[in-house]
Write an enzyme that holds these catalytic residues in place. Structure first.
Site, PDB file in Angstrom:
ATOM      1  N   LYS A 149       2.661  -3.496  -6.744  1.00  0.00           N
ATOM      2  CA  LYS A 149       4.056  -3.349  -7.152  1.00  0.00           C
ATOM      3  C   LYS A 149       5.020  -4.021  -6.188  1.00  0.00           C
ATOM      4  O   LYS A 149       6.024  -4.575  -6.590  1.00  0.00           O
ATOM      5  CB  LYS A 149       4.376  -1.860  -7.269  1.00  0.00           C
ATOM      6  CG  LYS A 149       5.756  -1.542  -7.810  1.00  0.00           C
ATOM      7  CD  LYS A 149       5.878  -1.916  -9.262  1.00  0.00           C
ATOM      8  CE  LYS A 149       7.268  -1.715  -9.815  1.00  0.00           C
ATOM      9  NZ  LYS A 149       7.480  -2.540 -11.019  1.00  0.00           N
TER      10      LYS A 149
ATOM     11  N   CYS B  77       0.865  -1.165   0.000  1.00  0.00           N
ATOM     12  CA  CYS B  77       0.000   0.000   0.000  1.00  0.00           C
ATOM     13  C   CYS B  77       0.907   1.222   0.000  1.00  0.00           C
ATOM     14  O   CYS B  77       2.122   1.092   0.073  1.00  0.00           O
ATOM     15  CB  CYS B  77      -0.874  -0.006   1.239  1.00  0.00           C
ATOM     16  SG  CYS B  77      -1.709  -1.572   1.481  1.00  0.00           S
TER      17      CYS B  77
ATOM     18  N   HIS C 227       7.469 -33.684 -24.361  1.00  0.00           N
ATOM     19  CA  HIS C 227       7.211 -34.614 -23.257  1.00  0.00           C
ATOM     20  C   HIS C 227       5.836 -34.371 -22.643  1.00  0.00           C
ATOM     21  O   HIS C 227       5.630 -34.673 -21.464  1.00  0.00           O
ATOM     22  CB  HIS C 227       8.326 -34.499 -22.219  1.00  0.00           C
ATOM     23  CG  HIS C 227       9.659 -34.862 -22.779  1.00  0.00           C
ATOM     24  ND1 HIS C 227      10.026 -36.156 -23.038  1.00  0.00           N
ATOM     25  CD2 HIS C 227      10.691 -34.090 -23.205  1.00  0.00           C
ATOM     26  CE1 HIS C 227      11.242 -36.176 -23.573  1.00  0.00           C
ATOM     27  NE2 HIS C 227      11.670 -34.923 -23.690  1.00  0.00           N
TER      28      HIS C 227
ATOM     29  N   GLU D 272      10.039 -14.775 -18.619  1.00  0.00           N
ATOM     30  CA  GLU D 272       9.743 -13.356 -18.417  1.00  0.00           C
ATOM     31  C   GLU D 272       8.752 -12.851 -19.475  1.00  0.00           C
ATOM     32  O   GLU D 272       7.820 -12.110 -19.158  1.00  0.00           O
ATOM     33  CB  GLU D 272      11.054 -12.553 -18.432  1.00  0.00           C
ATOM     34  CG  GLU D 272      10.904 -11.053 -18.265  1.00  0.00           C
ATOM     35  CD  GLU D 272      10.156 -10.616 -17.019  1.00  0.00           C
ATOM     36  OE1 GLU D 272       9.889 -11.450 -16.144  1.00  0.00           O
ATOM     37  OE2 GLU D 272       9.790  -9.432 -16.946  1.00  0.00           O
TER      38      GLU D 272
ATOM     39  N   ARG E 283       1.446   1.141  -6.100  1.00  0.00           N
ATOM     40  CA  ARG E 283       1.724   0.220  -4.995  1.00  0.00           C
ATOM     41  C   ARG E 283       0.469  -0.526  -4.536  1.00  0.00           C
ATOM     42  O   ARG E 283       0.553  -1.531  -3.851  1.00  0.00           O
ATOM     43  CB  ARG E 283       2.296   0.986  -3.804  1.00  0.00           C
ATOM     44  CG  ARG E 283       3.669   1.484  -4.083  1.00  0.00           C
ATOM     45  CD  ARG E 283       4.386   1.901  -2.848  1.00  0.00           C
ATOM     46  NE  ARG E 283       4.342   0.923  -1.788  1.00  0.00           N
ATOM     47  CZ  ARG E 283       5.372   0.262  -1.334  1.00  0.00           C
ATOM     48  NH1 ARG E 283       6.528   0.418  -1.905  1.00  0.00           N
ATOM     49  NH2 ARG E 283       5.252  -0.558  -0.331  1.00  0.00           N
TER      50      ARG E 283
ATOM     51  N   TRP F 169      -3.924  -1.936  -1.082  1.00  0.00           N
ATOM     52  CA  TRP F 169      -4.005  -3.208  -1.812  1.00  0.00           C
ATOM     53  C   TRP F 169      -4.417  -4.222  -0.758  1.00  0.00           C
ATOM     54  O   TRP F 169      -3.645  -4.523   0.158  1.00  0.00           O
ATOM     55  CB  TRP F 169      -2.638  -3.551  -2.405  1.00  0.00           C
ATOM     56  CG  TRP F 169      -2.635  -4.726  -3.317  1.00  0.00           C
ATOM     57  CD1 TRP F 169      -2.921  -4.725  -4.661  1.00  0.00           C
ATOM     58  CD2 TRP F 169      -2.306  -6.080  -2.998  1.00  0.00           C
ATOM     59  NE1 TRP F 169      -2.795  -5.994  -5.177  1.00  0.00           N
ATOM     60  CE2 TRP F 169      -2.420  -6.843  -4.186  1.00  0.00           C
ATOM     61  CE3 TRP F 169      -1.925  -6.738  -1.832  1.00  0.00           C
ATOM     62  CZ2 TRP F 169      -2.163  -8.211  -4.237  1.00  0.00           C
ATOM     63  CZ3 TRP F 169      -1.678  -8.107  -1.877  1.00  0.00           C
ATOM     64  CH2 TRP F 169      -1.798  -8.825  -3.069  1.00  0.00           C
TER      65      TRP F 169
ATOM     66  N   LYS G  67       5.109 -11.257 -18.538  1.00  0.00           N
ATOM     67  CA  LYS G  67       4.701  -9.915 -18.985  1.00  0.00           C
ATOM     68  C   LYS G  67       3.342  -9.966 -19.655  1.00  0.00           C
ATOM     69  O   LYS G  67       2.467  -9.170 -19.374  1.00  0.00           O
ATOM     70  CB  LYS G  67       5.698  -9.323 -19.986  1.00  0.00           C
ATOM     71  CG  LYS G  67       6.966  -8.713 -19.472  1.00  0.00           C
ATOM     72  CD  LYS G  67       6.840  -7.536 -18.569  1.00  0.00           C
ATOM     73  CE  LYS G  67       6.590  -7.945 -17.157  1.00  0.00           C
ATOM     74  NZ  LYS G  67       7.606  -8.218 -16.252  1.00  0.00           N
TER      75      LYS G  67
ATOM     76  N   ASN H 199       0.883   0.509   6.510  1.00  0.00           N
ATOM     77  CA  ASN H 199       1.356  -0.483   5.522  1.00  0.00           C
ATOM     78  C   ASN H 199       1.940  -1.646   6.305  1.00  0.00           C
ATOM     79  O   ASN H 199       2.619  -1.436   7.305  1.00  0.00           O
ATOM     80  CB  ASN H 199       2.488   0.086   4.660  1.00  0.00           C
ATOM     81  CG  ASN H 199       1.981   1.023   3.601  1.00  0.00           C
ATOM     82  OD1 ASN H 199       0.783   1.253   3.495  1.00  0.00           O
ATOM     83  ND2 ASN H 199       2.896   1.562   2.822  1.00  0.00           N
ATOM     84  N   GLY H 200       1.724  -2.870   5.823  1.00  0.00           N
ATOM     85  CA  GLY H 200       2.309  -4.031   6.499  1.00  0.00           C
ATOM     86  C   GLY H 200       1.224  -4.911   7.075  1.00  0.00           C
ATOM     87  O   GLY H 200       0.070  -4.866   6.642  1.00  0.00           O
TER      88      GLY H 200
ATOM     89  N   GLU I 289       0.369 -10.955 -17.121  1.00  0.00           N
ATOM     90  CA  GLU I 289       0.016 -10.031 -16.044  1.00  0.00           C
ATOM     91  C   GLU I 289      -0.677  -8.772 -16.533  1.00  0.00           C
ATOM     92  O   GLU I 289      -1.461  -8.186 -15.799  1.00  0.00           O
ATOM     93  CB  GLU I 289       1.222  -9.708 -15.147  1.00  0.00           C
ATOM     94  CG  GLU I 289       2.301  -8.895 -15.801  1.00  0.00           C
ATOM     95  CD  GLU I 289       3.484  -8.648 -14.880  1.00  0.00           C
ATOM     96  OE1 GLU I 289       3.305  -8.611 -13.661  1.00  0.00           O
ATOM     97  OE2 GLU I 289       4.598  -8.487 -15.391  1.00  0.00           O
TER      98      GLU I 289
END
Ligand code: F6R
Length: 609
Positions: A604, A2, A505, A482, A27, A74, A486, A100-101, A489
């Site tokens: 983020k 956050c 396989h 990667e 964030r 968030w 990208k 935050n946390g 997301e």
């Protein structure tokens, strides 16, 4: 995950806070709120969704003060509702906090406050207990009340608090969650991240763990956990204010993709002496340490982990040391073999990812030497490491990481080169060749950026696909992970990366005319094998976009489309190969009308396990 912003000065606090929150929206962005002390009480306004929803709720002239705190959230505990949004107040509405946390023992505190004091909770969050605790201990001294409340709390937190009776101060406290105080003239800021205040201040104090800070409009006083004042050096922020602006780009992600030539050059040149040796004036690792390492663990999450996949192969090739790579959340719960001769490399853009931080702490407690590759200066991971290789990517605002990844790769090469030359496992000719190739990367990335239109057209043709596979061998396999991340997301397309040789396989069963495969074939040594893999896929009617170095036209013959990157040695190809994949993901997401800089469900910086 956050964001926190607090302002104290003579201006309209709500305007400064909204501006800071917008810069922190990356964030966390499921709800936001502001608290101001007004006429002996605390007024709180909140809104679900983006900051602009909050803006429409705070426009009335009466909602005004020159002091205030704000938050963008968030959700971790409780859904993204208005009740769960911060700031939270106490029952008397004379205290407000943003947090935050995570407060690990919040259930316990909640029950205790409810049973002993009849406190009624308005939200499902862990954070609300902080407001009530401070309220309980408050007798006209906010600093004392915050200190008492903190003594009851377990977990990780950055908290900023205001009190109606003391509208001339903000009190904030930090434990394991970032907090900075922005130093102004006649005003000051508190924030979870530097970009929030960059427009208004160039100097900050980095608040350390277990410190409390009291801000008035003319002063910032920092206290340690025993209540002694702390003298902290001013930290001048080198990032320019416009580094956290979108400039003329439609999205931060696109801007950050285009910044890559510059940040790659800066990250590299910052570590190079004129004679080509690597500059390590701030690194305490000795030649003897490097010679004695018998094992390296690289640990990270998400995109940073993907940089580690490439890093593993590069360091093994150059320094001839076995390197294990793991995602932090797995590393922490398996048997690992760490001793005094183990090097632990943590990679993290934010420097705050909790799983990576905890893995680092675990490795450190067992004797490993800690080297971190971090973008955010002064972050927890940077501070708890023995040595730090900073990626000079500047603030990365888009949730999807781009420039942090390519600068992390540069650090991997520098570490590989340094260890290889120190251990005598690479000759001078190879060292110089790799170095020359690294120095040529910014120009080559620029060249790829010129082909943006071509990739944009491709995105127009392929954005309907529901399933996309990314395949590659060797270093390309790391990059395909990667590329796949990208795409998924930001476009919400189901995508999947797999080592090309593994395809037959099992996974090849999924190939048909509805499938798109992005096949990376930049490794000369594995080129023929990749061409065969592409042929196998085409034989199942899947569409293939082949990605190869210029002049490797066989790929074009066997694929439906081809993207070329400039000529380079195999080792550095990942830095170039990822650029078209970032651009492709961006334009596919744009075609699909997605929220590119702020994808759904993501944040983020992931400061929860
Ligand atoms: C993806 C992305 C994430 C982060 C991951 C680790 O684009 O950004 O996967 O890479 O959450 O974050 P840091 O690097 O801050 O530790």
């Amino acid at each position: 995950m956050c964001g926190i912003v607090g302002y104290i000065g003579t201006d309209h606090a709500k305007e400064k806070i909204i501006d800071g929150l917008k810069r922190l929206e990356y964030r966390g962005y499921d709800s936001a709120g502001i608290a101001l002390p007004i006429n002996g009480s605390i007024e709180i306004r909140k809104a679900v969704g983006e900051i602009k929803n909050l803006e429409s709720k705070i426009s009335e002239a009466e909602f005004d003060s020159s002091v205030g705190i704000g938050h963008t959230r968030w959700a971790t505990h409780g859904k993204p509702t208005e009740a769960n949004a911060h700031p939270h107040g106490n029952m008397e509405q004379n205290i407000a906090i943003v947090h935050n946390g995570i407060i690990e023992n919040y259930q316990e505190i909640r029950e205790w406050l409810a049973t002993e004091y009849g406190i009624k909770f308005k939200s499902e969050t862990d954070s609300e207990v902080i407001a009530h605790l401070i309220g309980l201990y408050y007798d006209g001294d906010l600093l004392a009340a915050v200190n008492k409340a903190v003594a009851e709390m377990k977990g990780a937190y950055a908290v900023a608090a205001i009190a109606a009776e003391e509208p001339d101060k903000i009190v904030a406290v930090r434990k394991d969650a970032p907090l900075v105080a922005g130093i102004g003239k006649g005003f000051n800021f508190i924030a979870s991240d530097i970009p929030a205040v960059l427009k208004y201040v160039q100097d900050v104090y980095l608040i350390e763990n277990n410190e409390t800070v009291v801000l008035t409009k003319d002063n910032i006083v920092i206290y340690d956990e025993n209540g002694n004042t702390v003298k902290r050096d001013v930290y001048p922020v080198e990032w320019k204010a416009d580094a956290a602006d979108k400039a003329d780009y439609d999205h931060f992600m696109l801007k950050e993709i285009h910044e890559q030539p510059k940040v790659i050059r800066e990250t590299l040149m910052n570590r190079l002496n004129e004679d080509g040796s690597i500059r390590l004036d701030d690194i305490s690792m000795t030649k003897e340490d490097i010679e004695n390492f018998n094992k390296i663990y690289i640990v990270a999450c998400g995109t940073a982990y993907h940089a580690g996949l490439v890093g593993k192969m590069v360091i093994e090739r150059m320094a001839k040391i076995p390197v294990e790579i793991d995602v932090a959340s797995e590393f922490r719960y398996r048997d690992t073999f760490i001793d005094d001769n183990t090097l632990f490399i943590a990679i993290s853009q934010s420097g705050e990812t909790l799983d990576t931080l905890e893995a680092l702490r675990d490795a450190k407690s067992r004797g490993a030497r800690i080297l971190s590759v971090v973008n955010a200066v002064g972050s927890s991971i940077a501070r708890e490491s023995d040595d730090v290789f900073y990626t000079l990517a500047g603030p990365e605002i888009a949730v999807a990481s781009t420039k942090a990844y390519t600068t992390q790769l540069i650090c991997m090469y520098l570490i590989g080169l340094y260890m290889g030359s120190t251990r005598g496992t690479m000759d001078k000719e190879y060292y110089d060749r790799v170095l020359d190739e690294l120095k040529a990367l910014p120009g080559k990335v620029e060249k790829i950026l010129y082909s943006e239109e071509k990739i944009k057209d491709m995105a127009k043709r392929y954005h309907f696909n529901d399933h996309v596979f990314f395949i590659g061998r060797g270093l390309d396999s790391g990059v395909s992970y990667e590329g796949s991340l990208k795409l998924k997301e930001i476009s919400y397309i189901h995508s999947f990366a797999i080592a090309a040789g593994e395809l037959k396989h099992g996974t090849i069963a999924l190939m048909d005319s509805e499938t798109l495969v992005v096949a990376l074939a930049t490794q000369d040594i594995l080129y023929d094998k990749m061409v065969s893999n592409i042929e196998e896929i085409r034989a199942r009617d899947a569409h293939v976009i082949g990605l190869a170095k210029e002049g490797r036209t066989e790929v074009e013959k066997v694929s439906n489309e081809a993207i070329y990157i400039p000529e380079c040695i195999d080792e550095v190809a990942p830095v170039l190969a990822v650029i078209p994949l970032q651009i492709f993901a961006y334009y596919v997401a744009l075609e699909r009308g997605c929220s590119i800089d702020k994808p759904k469900n993501l944040a983020k910086s992931v400061t929860v396990e």
